[in-house]
Write a protein that holds these residues in place. Structure first.
Motif, PDB file in Angstrom:
ATOM      1  N   GLN A  35      55.371  75.317  -8.362  1.00  0.00           N
ATOM      2  CA  GLN A  35      55.338  74.108  -9.191  1.00  0.00           C
ATOM      3  C   GLN A  35      54.029  73.347  -8.993  1.00  0.00           C
ATOM      4  OE1 GLN A  35      58.841  71.723  -8.647  1.00  0.00           O
ATOM      5  NE2 GLN A  35      60.243  73.370  -9.262  1.00  0.00           N
ATOM      6  N   ASP A  36      53.721  72.521 -10.000  1.00  0.00           N
ATOM      7  CA  ASP A  36      52.418  71.848 -10.003  1.00  0.00           C
ATOM      8  C   ASP A  36      52.270  70.841  -8.870  1.00  0.00           C
ATOM      9  OD1 ASP A  36      51.756  73.275 -12.238  1.00  0.00           O
ATOM     10  OD2 ASP A  36      52.358  71.694 -13.656  1.00  0.00           O
ATOM     11  N   PHE A  37      53.364  70.156  -8.471  1.00  0.00           N
ATOM     12  CA  PHE A  37      53.206  69.106  -7.459  1.00  0.00           C
ATOM     13  C   PHE A  37      52.819  69.696  -6.104  1.00  0.00           C
ATOM     14  CE2 PHE A  37      57.520  70.275  -6.386  1.00  0.00           C
ATOM     15  CZ  PHE A  37      57.634  69.973  -5.034  1.00  0.00           C
ATOM     16  N   GLN A  93      50.749  72.277  -5.739  1.00  0.00           N
ATOM     17  CA  GLN A  93      49.302  72.467  -5.834  1.00  0.00           C
ATOM     18  C   GLN A  93      48.570  71.133  -5.706  1.00  0.00           C
ATOM     19  OE1 GLN A  93      48.434  75.571  -5.828  1.00  0.00           O
ATOM     20  NE2 GLN A  93      50.576  76.239  -6.097  1.00  0.00           N
ATOM     21  N   THR A  94      49.177  70.072  -6.238  1.00  0.00           N
ATOM     22  CA  THR A  94      48.559  68.742  -6.119  1.00  0.00           C
ATOM     23  C   THR A  94      48.525  68.294  -4.667  1.00  0.00           C
ATOM     24  OG1 THR A  94      49.366  68.151  -8.324  1.00  0.00           O
ATOM     25  CG2 THR A  94      48.708  66.354  -6.876  1.00  0.00           C
ATOM     26  N   LEU A  95      49.641  68.516  -3.944  1.00  0.00           N
ATOM     27  CA  LEU A  95      49.685  68.143  -2.531  1.00  0.00           C
ATOM     28  C   LEU A  95      48.631  68.888  -1.733  1.00  0.00           C
ATOM     29  CD1 LEU A  95      53.564  68.062  -1.941  1.00  0.00           C
ATOM     30  CD2 LEU A  95      52.033  66.108  -2.126  1.00  0.00           C
ATOM     31  N   ARG A  96      48.480  70.174  -2.011  1.00  0.00           N
ATOM     32  CA  ARG A  96      47.473  70.947  -1.304  1.00  0.00           C
ATOM     33  C   ARG A  96      46.070  70.491  -1.688  1.00  0.00           C
ATOM     34  NH1 ARG A  96      50.385  76.884  -2.068  1.00  0.00           N
ATOM     35  NH2 ARG A  96      51.763  76.728  -0.228  1.00  0.00           N
ATOM     36  N   GLY A  97      45.895  70.132  -2.970  1.00  0.00           N
ATOM     37  CA  GLY A  97      44.595  69.652  -3.414  1.00  0.00           C
ATOM     38  C   GLY A  97      44.202  68.338  -2.760  1.00  0.00           C
ATOM     39  N   LYS A  98      45.201  67.538  -2.388  1.00  0.00           N
ATOM     40  CA  LYS A  98      44.921  66.273  -1.707  1.00  0.00           C
ATOM     41  C   LYS A  98      44.686  66.456  -0.210  1.00  0.00           C
ATOM     42  CE  LYS A  98      47.330  63.168  -4.884  1.00  0.00           C
ATOM     43  NZ  LYS A  98      48.414  62.157  -5.034  1.00  0.00           N
TER      44      LYS A  98
END
Length: 317
Positions: free
Chosen positions: A214-216, A218-223
């Protein structure tokens, strides 16, 4: 939350009544006369009719059901046709033994299933994933009564490490938390844990794999969130569905242990139910089936409440 609890409890009442009706009718539509199991073949007809009247079996089924339901509602399950003892005296001991066995098997199965499922979902397509999936498929495919007999042959006959029968030394039904009694618990608990282990593994694998895509995430990892932080978010999102599956499996362990308890002569509700079937002991049959069914209903209610506490979206829905 209180309103949701009251509503779920109200929904459970007609289910409980329906379960009681089904339990009562199932044992009456089975062939055979229960009186024949407790009187000799040459017993006088007057004695047979007297016993039938004493147990209320001479009344029409609707009246029998009403009388039985009234007694059950105050905790009176009657007396056993085979032994003459009160049903609750035998059933209370059997429930404790089955609950002990089911909780131990659930602990083994749920812990192993969660670990294998999380590893398989995190490493899809790898050797770890294939091993975990293979163990899960084997767990749900192997008949547990057959596995129990194999374990008895290996660990009780060829390698006399663990006892094969009873809940204590000498086949005793009494229990205490010491090594002599725990040894009797190991083989039936391991046997009973195989199926929930396989089901939980496959469930957790699918949930973890879906969440990680899920996208969230990937967002957590991106942060810059570390692996431990991402893992915690995966656990929180996977918990509601996983707990629902675990709750159902615990109910199945309580109600589906008859074959395993028979193989190991474990003095629980499964063995009690098996003996009552062969003895045509209606009061014991009805009480055991009803208590197990009510446990399943109560467990579903508890799972609903836990899911709601973990995921408020369920309550709003």
């Amino acid at each position: 939350m209180l309103f949701y609890l009251i509503r779920r409890f109200i929904y459970a009442i007609p289910i409980a009544l329906s379960v009681g009706l089904v339990c009562f009718m199932l044992v009456h539509i089975a062939p055979g006369d229960p009186i024949n199991a407790i009187v000799p073949a040459d017993a006088p007809l007057e004695l047979v009719e007297q016993i039938r009247r004493d147990y209320g079996l001479d009344q029409p089924l609707p009246i029998q059901f009403g009388i039985w339901l009234a007694k059950v509602s105050v905790g009176d399950f009657g007396s056993s046709l085979a032994t003459g003892r009160t049903v609750w005296s035998d059933l209370s001991v059997a429930i404790g033994n089955t609950l002990r066995l089911a909780l131990t098997a659930a602990l083994i199965g749920f812990v192993l299933g969660s670990i294998l499922g999380a590893l398989a979902g995190s490493f899809q397509g790898t050797f770890i994933d294939k091993i975990a999936v293979s163990l899960a498929v084997a767990g749900v495919s192997v008949p547990h009564y057959w596995l129990g007999m194999v374990l008895v042959v290996i660990f009780s006959v060829q390698l006399p490490w663990l006892p094969a029968m009873g809940a204590g030394p000498g086949g005793s039904a009494d229990w205490s938390w010491d090594w002599e009694h725990i040894q009797h618990l190991i083989l039936p608990a391991v046997t009973l844990s195989v199926i929930p282990m396989g089901i939980v593994t496959r469930t957790v694998r699918g949930i973890v794999a879906e969440i990680l895509n899920q996208d969230f995430i990937q967002t957590l990892r991106g942060k810059g969130l570390t692996g431990r932080g991402v893992f915690w978010h995966v656990v929180k999102n996977a918990a509601p569905n996983t707990i629902a599956v675990m709750g159902l499996q615990l109910g199945y362990l309580m109600g589906g242990s008859i074959l395993v308890e028979t193989v190991f002569s474990w003095p629980g509700t499964g063995l009690l139910l098996n003996n009552a079937i062969f003895q045509r002991d209606l009061p014991v049959l009805q009480a055991t089936i009803l208590v197990l069914a009510m446990f399943f209903v109560a467990l579903n209610l508890l799972v609903d409440l836990v899911q709601t506490a973990l995921d408020p979206r369920i309550k709003r829905g």
